[in-house]
Design an enzyme around this catalytic site. Structure first.
Site, short mmCIF file in Angstrom:
data_model
loop_
_atom_site.label_atom_id
_atom_site.label_comp_id
_atom_site.label_asym_id
_atom_site.label_seq_id
_atom_site.Cartn_x
_atom_site.Cartn_y
_atom_site.Cartn_z
N ASP A 46 68.65 22.39 8.60
CA ASP A 46 69.41 22.98 7.50
C ASP A 46 69.22 22.26 6.17
O ASP A 46 69.72 22.73 5.15
CB ASP A 46 70.91 22.98 7.86
CG ASP A 46 71.21 23.96 8.98
OD1 ASP A 46 70.65 25.07 8.94
OD2 ASP A 46 71.96 23.60 9.90
N HIS A 78 71.63 14.99 14.22
CA HIS A 78 71.50 16.03 15.24
C HIS A 78 71.84 15.43 16.60
O HIS A 78 71.50 14.29 16.87
CB HIS A 78 70.07 16.59 15.27
CG HIS A 78 69.99 17.90 15.98
ND1 HIS A 78 69.85 17.99 17.35
CD2 HIS A 78 70.08 19.16 15.51
CE1 HIS A 78 69.85 19.26 17.69
NE2 HIS A 78 69.99 20.00 16.60
#
Ligand code: CMC
Length: 432
Positions: free
Chosen positions: A366, A309
């Site tokens: 996710d 991320h």
């Protein structure tokens, strides 16, 4: 060139030009240099591909601490909101800045119920899409086409709880559910105002074929997943919404663009890509090491989907919540999902591997959400649509904040030109 940083200001010296600017300090002590006048004073611009060091706005909606793995909406911890609120309460909080009182919530729900339908022309529009259209393509273009149904003509200011806000929150799941049905030759289901947000969506999608008890279990899980997706400050799709809106384009154009940005596999599309990856591992006999090897290979474009991320340098706090939701859901539904075991094994290998550790690559939101949707029987091509349903709240909150921001200007970055220097035109018949 030199940069001198003081407590309240910074001075940049480039050649004989000096530029002094304020140091801005946010609520949580994050610091920024105001560079708006840098070029005017020095002739120099900042170059920051991917905007890793660029703040595009001041915002009062969401605070992230990527080093500590913190996320707060309007000051509240995400975990607390997920434990205690339904999705529409969180949407209200994001858009209006405060959690609703019982009276405010009742008023809000009245507006929600008034909009809880898909008119015949919208149903008809959906029927014309090729049945193999990806649901994200359909969602983006149908939302854009709402301009034709409900004219928000790029009005200057965009007020709180404007009808456009409620309409987009309510109609998005109805568009997604009817698209699911009409692709399968099934009829439109009239929404049920007695059901909560997620449960109404599941009802509109599966109708009476889904046992109400199972539907309730699924809806409770889905409300939490929608909450963890609801906002994530200046991510790619939210920045897209703000950028489109900066031209005074109408709300549906901005949100339609945001949906397009979310679809990419490096952003919201990762939830579908994670399941493709886990299914691949499952189909090829559970060979996790081969996938890890590919993800580490710089000559291979493959990445470990659901990992890494831009902001988080530790475990994404949303992934913790998603994993707990998956465990609870599987137990309550009494189903086994082999992909969850594969995901957990994959996570264990990756978080102990020096490649991922040294780059601070941990599971993101996710990584586990797709397994929950899969257990609910939702086709994987719809996973990113579920992300969009949640993120709609954040997009709308940012859009309102942006439109009401006194400092707003059209988004228009600059560049460093690296093409051919000036040259003379050569007529076609003289070109080699
Ligand atoms: N697998 C393998 N290597 C990776 C991965 C990954 N998933 N993510 C980053 N890296 C490596 C990358 O190759 C680079 O290595 P090096 O320094 O040797 O060149 C380093 O880590 C830094 O990567 P980056 O591309 O500069 O990081 P970024 O901040 O630009 O990208 C990201 C962030 C999310 C796009 C990226 O981590 C990624 O592609 N992850 C997989 C897709 C994914 O799961 N996306 C969902 C994000 S969370 C939901 C959302 O909010 O969008």
């Amino acid at each position: 060139m030199s940069l001198e940083l003081q407590k309240d200001n910074a001075t940049v010296t480039i050649g004989d030009k000096t530029f002094t600017t304020d140091v801005l300090v946010g609520t949580e002590n994050e610091m920024a240099l105001d560079l708006q006048a840098l070029r005017k004073n020095t002739g120099v611009i900042g170059l920051d591909p991917g905007f890793g060091n660029t703040g595009s706005c001041k915002s009062a909606i969401t605070f992230l601490d990527g080093e500590k793995g913190l996320i707060r909406h309007r000051g509240y911890e995400l975990q607390e909101l997920a434990d205690n609120c339904n999705f529409l309460e969180v949407a209200y909080l994001l858009v209006l800045g405060e959690l609703p009182t019982p009276h405010q919530y009742r008023q809000f729900m009245e507006k929600v119920k008034e909009n809880n339908f898909l008119g015949p022309s919208l149903q008809e529009l959906l029927n014309h899409y090729p049945s193999n259209s990806h649901p994200m393509a359909v969602l983006a273009s149908v939302v854009l086409s709402l301009t034709g149904f409900y004219a928000d003509l790029g009005k200057e200011k965009f007020y709180e709880l404007d009808m456009d806000v409620v309409r987009l929150l309510v109609k998005t799941p109805l568009i997604a559910a009817h698209n699911y049905r009409r692709k399968r030759g099934m009829k439109y289901i009239i929404p049920d105002n007695s059901l909560g947000y997620a449960e109404n969506f599941l009802y509109c999608m599966f109708g009476r074929s889904l046992d109400p008890q199972r539907r309730k279990i699924m809806a409770d899980a889905m409300e939490k997943l929608l909450i963890i997706h609801a906002d994530h400050e200046q991510n790619c799709s939210t920045s897209t919404v703000r950028m489109i809106s900066s031209s005074n384009a109408n709300v549906y154009a901005a949100i339609g663009g945001g949906i397009g940005a979310l679809w990419g596999p490096l952003h919201g599309g990762a939830n579908e890509a994670v399941i493709n990856m886990l299914e691949y591992i499952n189909m090829t006999g559970g060979n996790i090491d081969a996938v890890i090897k590919r993800a580490k290979d710089k000559d291979d474009e493959f990445r470990l989907m659901g990992f890494g991320h831009r902001v988080y340098k530790t475990y994404d706090p949303r992934a913790h919540i998603a994993k707990a939701v998956v465990d609870d859901l599987l137990e309550k539904l009494g189903v086994e999902e082999p992909l969850v075991d594969i995901a957990m094994k994959l996570e264990q290998v990756a978080i102990h591997d020096d490649y991922f550790v040294s780059r601070n690559l941990y599971p993101n939101v996710d990584f586990y959400t797709g397994t929950a949707y899969k257990a609910m029987g939702i086709p994987k091509e719809m996973f990113t649509v579920l992300f969009a349903m949640g993120r709609m709240a954040g997009w709308l909150a940012h859009l309102i904040e942006f439109r009401n921001d006194e400092d707003r200007r059209i988004s228009r970055p600059r560049q460093v030109y690296t093409g051919a220097p000036h040259r003379s035109f050569v007529p076609m018949d003289q070109r080699d």
